[in-house]
Design an enzyme around this catalytic site. Structure first.
Site, PDB file in Angstrom:
ATOM      1  N   TYR A  63       0.853  -1.182   0.000  1.00 58.98           N
ATOM      2  CA  TYR A  63       0.000   0.000   0.000  1.00 58.98           C
ATOM      3  C   TYR A  63       0.891   1.236   0.000  1.00 58.98           C
ATOM      4  CZ  TYR A  63      -4.332   2.497   0.272  1.00 58.98           C
ATOM      5  OH  TYR A  63      -5.381   3.323  -0.041  1.00 58.98           O
ATOM      6  N   LYS A  79      -6.054  -1.875  -0.822  1.00 59.84           N
ATOM      7  CA  LYS A  79      -6.916  -1.648   0.337  1.00 59.84           C
ATOM      8  C   LYS A  79      -7.533  -2.958   0.818  1.00 59.84           C
ATOM      9  CE  LYS A  79      -7.815   2.296   2.381  1.00 59.84           C
ATOM     10  NZ  LYS A  79      -7.745   3.685   1.954  1.00 59.84           N
TER      11      LYS A  79
END
Length: 565
Positions: free
Chosen positions: A104, A175
């Site tokens: 991420y 996510k």
């Protein structure tokens, strides 16, 4: 065919041979047992040795360490994810602190910019405007049949990088990886989606390898009608799904959230998740300083949907601590590129207009009344908290930070912009400019700062502390919507986990190595709040805790039994 993924009982599956090896949710690679290799026609398709998942993870870790550049590590991990999801999450489980910045932020930003260059294999759904008449069919085409969590983006405001078109798909993929790694939501129940409505980025439009719709973005009624067609199709296909809006442009993010938050169980992580983790950090910081949030004065640089979302959460917490709405709003100062938001500024957005300062209260300020700068706000309002959500690097200057420190012994400074290249100030500079007095939390990961023989841990004010726990709490409680009270409960639960607030030392936020336990604690409080506010069926705390544990998926191989379709 829908497969049952939650229990630890043997899994009955109809696939065999190369098809089974190509199914990331089911593939075990070299860990298929001798019996399974015989039953599923795998002999000859795998090396002789039967390995454990621990042995596979050790090999993958060694291979990972051979890569020198973060984007190469990202591509490698994504390849494992698209080959063997159980192994991918087992690897993350053992190295989450090292790998979270790779899967991420900040590395995912680079992956989005180069999405069409590094593309290997499709994951999730690409729903394009030219094919809008077939959205129901597209949802039926999803390989995952029992979807419980969707993260959707239109790619227009990817981190601080702007319009990346379908390259924004990297964000929902990343996510949802954290929903699983941190919140224990089975990857079998997650679906990343990108709404391909075109792009206004000339680099993407002129890139011969760009894989999206080569067309300027649709806008206005066309855009909102397309999004609505998608939402209604999702409701028909998975009526109880949790839908997270991700990285929509400011002009669309708040209207979409307001329109759909009570129609489908949904939230916007950029607005509500960012606000929740920031509020949790501020509650913890205030406790560490021996005060309450109601005693603080807050200045923002950046008055977009994220900044205003944080501000509204701060105001709600101040009100819960005894201030009136007017008193709380008088303590929050929003600065954007045109200066301090006041009631004299024209053309403010609806969510900004609630956060203006009254001009008569500024009459005695020493400032340029036409456009009041952040430095002038710091000199006159004397904030104790400074939050950056501008997406512009270096705007928390030495002069501003030193001016803040003149009137505040322990300033709280939070440059939250992502990725690292967009941060308003670097932690080592903030620590140095305040002679080690500042409490610092950032949006991107930073190493601890060494200053005058003391080590200062830098908390990453990462939404990953919040949204996995919210998702787990929604699934465990069966909540039908996400209320403000549920978000507030998440913030307070996060603050309760702060080492600094609890022990007087250490980081402002818990170690990422503990994030699964943090997510479970947040899930419990979110579930309780959902029940109290009528968003979920009321059960006992024990029943809710058991539901959380039942829903918490672990990356372990299950035995397989052959069945037919």
């Amino acid at each position: 065919m829908e497969l049952e993924y939650e229990s630890k009982r043997p899994l009955h599956i109809p696939y065999a041979g190369p098809i089974l090896l190509e199914f990331p949710l089911l593939n075990k690679g070299s860990a298929f047992t001798e019996e399974e290799r015989a039953n599923f026609n795998l002999h000859g398709l795998l090396p002789e040795a039967v390995e454990t998942i621990e042995e596979q993870a050790e090999r993958a870790w060694r291979q990972y360490q051979e890569f020198k550049h973060d984007i190469e590590k990202h591509v490698y991990l994504r390849n494992i994810q698209d080959t063997n999801e159980t192994l991918f999450y087992r690897l993350l489980d053992g190295h989450l602190s090292e790998m979270m910045p790779i899967i991420y932020t900040p590395t995912v930003g680079e992956a989005c910019e180069h999405f069409s260059d590094i593309y290997r294999r499709a994951r999730g759904l690409f729903i394009s405007y030219p094919n809008r008449a077939h959205i129901d069919d597209m949802l039926q085409n999803a390989t995952k049949q029992n979807v419980k969590v969707i993260v959707v983006t239109d790619g227009e405001r990817i981190l601080g990088l702007g319009d990346q078109g379908i390259g924004g798909m990297g964000i929902p993929i990343g996510k949802l990886s954290l929903y699983t790694a941190c919140g224990g939501i089975s990857p079998a129940y997650t679906l990343p989606v990108v709404l391909d409505v075109g792009t206004n980025n000339p680099q993407r439009l002129n890139d011969p390898l760009y894989m999206g719709w080569r067309h300027p973005r649709i806008t206005d009624d066309e855009y909102y009608e397309f999004v609505d067609e998608f939402i209604q199709a999702v409701k028909r296909r998975w009526p109880n799904v949790l839908l997270q809006f991700e990285d929509f442009a400011q002009k669309n993010a708040t209207p979409l959230l307001n329109r759909y938050r009570d129609e489908i169980c949904s939230f916007n992580d950029d607005i509500q998740g960012t606000a929740a983790v920031a509020l949790g950090s501020l509650i913890a910081a205030s406790r560490a300083a021996g005060t309450q949030l109601r005693d603080q004065t807050v200045a923002f640089l950046g008055a977009g949907s994220a900044g205003c979302g944080i501000a509204e959460q701060i105001i709600a917490q101040m009100k819960s601590e005894g201030l009136s709405d007017e008193e709380a709003r008088a303590r929050v100062f929003m600065v954007d590129r045109f200066g301090l938001l006041t009631d004299k500024l024209p053309n403010l957005l609806d969510f900004q207009s609630k956060l203006v300062q009254k001009s008569e209260l500024l009459a005695n300020w020493d400032c340029n009344s036409d456009a009041i700068s952040l430095l002038e706000v710091v000199r006159n309002a004397k904030p104790t908290i400074l939050i950056g959500v501008s997406g512009q690097p270096g705007l928390f200057t030495e002069e501003i930070i030193r001016e803040m420190h003149k009137h505040c012994a322990r300033p709280i400074v939070m440059p939250l912009s992502n990725p690292t290249s967009r941060v308003e100030a670097r932690p080592e500079d903030i620590i140095r400019w305040t002679e080690g007095a500042a409490l610092v939390a950032t949006g991107s990961p930073f190493s601890p700062v060494n200053y005058q023989d003391k080590v200062f841990p830098i908390a990453q004010c990462n939404n990953s502390y919040i949204f996995p726990g919210i998702g787990l709490g929604v699934l465990a409680s069966g909540a039908k919507r996400i209320t403000d009270g549920m978000l507030m409960a998440a913030s307070r639960a996060l603050a309760d986990c702060s080492p600094l607030a609890n022990n007087g030392e250490g980081a402002l936020l818990p170690d990422l190595a503990d994030i699964q336990q943090v997510s479970k604690r947040i899930a419990l409080e979110v579930g309780k709040a959902a029940q109290l506010q009528g968003a979920a069926v009321v059960t006992s705390s024990d029943a809710l805790q058991k539901a959380i544990e039942h829903n918490f998926w672990q990356p372990q191989y299950r035995s397989y039994k052959r069945t037919s379709f």
